[in-house]
Every structure is written in C-alpha cells, then in structure tokens.
Design an enzyme around this catalytic site. Structure first.
Site, PDB file in Angstrom:
ATOM      1  N   ARG A 192      17.417  -6.282   7.691  1.00  0.00           N
ATOM      2  CA  ARG A 192      18.475  -5.450   7.091  1.00  0.00           C
ATOM      3  C   ARG A 192      18.985  -4.403   8.069  1.00  0.00           C
ATOM      4  NH1 ARG A 192      14.792  -4.758   2.162  1.00  0.00           N
ATOM      5  NH2 ARG A 192      13.525  -5.963   3.576  1.00  0.00           N
ATOM      6  N   GLU A 212      -0.781  -3.765   6.011  1.00  0.00           N
ATOM      7  CA  GLU A 212      -1.817  -3.519   5.006  1.00  0.00           C
ATOM      8  C   GLU A 212      -2.947  -4.552   5.154  1.00  0.00           C
ATOM      9  OE1 GLU A 212      -0.060  -3.234   1.195  1.00  0.00           O
ATOM     10  OE2 GLU A 212      -1.988  -2.838   0.196  1.00  0.00           O
TER      11      GLU A 212
HETATM   12  P1  AMP Z   1       7.025   0.484   6.725  1.00  0.00           P
HETATM   13  O1  AMP Z   1       6.693  -0.186   8.023  1.00  0.00           O
HETATM   14  O2  AMP Z   1       5.867   0.600   5.791  1.00  0.00           O
HETATM   15  O3  AMP Z   1       7.742   1.807   6.938  1.00  0.00           O
HETATM   16  O4  AMP Z   1       8.038  -0.482   5.954  1.00  0.00           O
HETATM   17  C1  AMP Z   1       9.374  -0.526   6.327  1.00  0.00           C
HETATM   18  C2  AMP Z   1       9.935  -1.928   6.317  1.00  0.00           C
HETATM   19  O5  AMP Z   1       9.511  -2.667   5.179  1.00  0.00           O
HETATM   20  C3  AMP Z   1      11.439  -1.856   6.279  1.00  0.00           C
HETATM   21  O6  AMP Z   1      11.968  -2.827   7.187  1.00  0.00           O
HETATM   22  C4  AMP Z   1      11.799  -2.172   4.839  1.00  0.00           C
HETATM   23  O7  AMP Z   1      12.906  -3.029   4.774  1.00  0.00           O
HETATM   24  C5  AMP Z   1      10.561  -2.823   4.233  1.00  0.00           C
HETATM   25  N1  AMP Z   1      10.104  -2.146   2.989  1.00  0.00           N
HETATM   26  C6  AMP Z   1       8.944  -1.462   2.819  1.00  0.00           C
HETATM   27  N2  AMP Z   1       8.810  -0.995   1.563  1.00  0.00           N
HETATM   28  C7  AMP Z   1       9.936  -1.381   0.901  1.00  0.00           C
HETATM   29  C8  AMP Z   1      10.425  -1.179  -0.446  1.00  0.00           C
HETATM   30  N3  AMP Z   1       9.730  -0.497  -1.377  1.00  0.00           N
HETATM   31  N4  AMP Z   1      11.636  -1.703  -0.768  1.00  0.00           N
HETATM   32  C9  AMP Z   1      12.360  -2.387   0.160  1.00  0.00           C
HETATM   33  N5  AMP Z   1      11.954  -2.618   1.429  1.00  0.00           N
HETATM   34  C10 AMP Z   1      10.761  -2.131   1.808  1.00  0.00           C
END
Ligand code: AMP
Length: 180
Positions: A63, A100
């Site tokens: 995205r 995770e």
């Molecule tokens: P993080 O690495 O945990 O910051 O997760 C970020 C990535 O995971 C981004 O590329 C987001 O598109 C996706 N992502 C994580 N959590 C969500 C959520 N609740 N809704 C949509 N996309 C998410």
C-alpha cells in the site's frame, strides 16, 4: 462519488478480526477509491516537503507503493520501492526483522539511491514499527538521509512511531486509531 463532508477517518473502513482474531484491520481501499479523499490524503502527506526538501520517496510494499507513488509525483521526486524478499530483479541490499511469529526480510535495489540523498519514507499505517524501522535501517545502510517517515494511520498504543522517533526519525501521521 466524493462526499466532501467525509473526513479521512470516515473514509477508512475497519474490518474486525482480519486477518486474525483480535486485529482491527484498517482498510484504506475505501479512502483510495474516493477521488477527493485520495487527493486530500496525498496533499496532506506532501505538504511539509514541498519545495524540494526530498530527492526520493521510498514506499513500502504494497500500500506504500500507491501512496508513495502519488507523493513522489507531487514532490517531483523519484520513487524507490521497498519490497518483500525475492521480488526485485537487480542487486539488492536487505534487512531482516522480527515478526510476531518468525522473521521477514525487506529489500531494495542497491543502486536505488546515492549516498546523501534525502528520502521521505511512506506507508499506509504504522503499528509496532517493525516494518518501518527495518526500512529506515535499509535506507541508512546505503547512506540515505531520512527526511521523515509518513503514514496515513498511526496506532499509537503499539508504540511504532515512538520507536522510530527514538531512532532519530521525524514521524508524521494523518490519523490515529486507538487499539490494535
Ligand atoms: P508494523 O510493522 O507492526 O508497524 O506493521 C505495519 C505494516 O503492517 C504496514 O505495512 C501495514 O499495512 C500493516 N498493518 C499492521 N497492522 C495493521 C492494521 N491493524 N490494519 C491494516 N494494516 C496493518
């Protein structure tokens, strides 16, 4: 059809328990599909960097490509894709990061940037910050200067934005949602 009374927040669809129980998935396809909403989101992301503050925009798959491409166009900057491993055809640099459960790797082309170029990093959402922190590491590894990391959505309870700031990165987001 664009409804000008709708805020960016209203244009984001929330899907509970996707892709697994307990996750509130923030779906930006409804925002992207709304002409006025998409333009507003890109304008707001671009605003502080207009006037030549960035040489390149780096977008995180997938995205971040849609938003980052539009931001790069508007800033008259180049676009650099940061991808999951194995998708880029030329020589790459890569960084692994913890999920995770398990580990993942992201990559970019080693010649996508030259040392000292100023880069704005773009993704749709920051949660734990694992992905964006890895992207910053990757960009710095080839000598980029990170101007800022920009997101449409922040989930502040997950601490990702704080983590990036602690790494010396300016973080901007347009909207925040409580919870996961
Ligand atoms: P993080 O690495 O945990 O910051 O997760 C970020 C990535 O995971 C981004 O590329 C987001 O598109 C996706 N992502 C994580 N959590 C969500 C959520 N609740 N809704 C949509 N996309 C998410």
């Amino acid at each position: 059809m664009t409804d000008p009374s709708k805020s960016l927040r209203d244009l984001i669809r929330t899907i509970p328990d996707y892709p697994k129980p307990g996750i509130m998935f923030r779906d930006i396809t409804t925002l992207l599909g709304d002409a006025g909403g998409f333009r507003r989101a890109v304008d707001e992301l671009v605003h502080p960097y207009a006037g030549g503050r960035a040489d390149k925009v780096a977008g995180i798959e997938a995205r971040g490509f849609i938003l980052g491409g539009a931001v790069a166009h508007q800033l008259s900057a180049g676009f650099v894709p940061i991808r999951k491993k194995g998708k880029l055809p030329h020589a790459t640099v890569r960084v692994s990061y913890l999920l995770e459960y398990g580990e993942d790797e992201i990559e970019m082309h080693a010649d996508a940037l030259v040392r000292g170029e100023r880069v704005v990093l773009v993704d749709d959402l920051i949660a734990t910050g694992g992905t964006a922190t890895a992207a910053v590491k990757l960009l710095r590894q080839i000598g980029a200067e990170i101007v800022a990391a920009c997101f449409v959505i922040d989930l502040p309870e997950l601490g990702g934005a704080e983590k990036l700031r602690a790494d010396g990165v300016e973080v901007r987001s347009l909207i925040s949602f409580e919870g996961h």
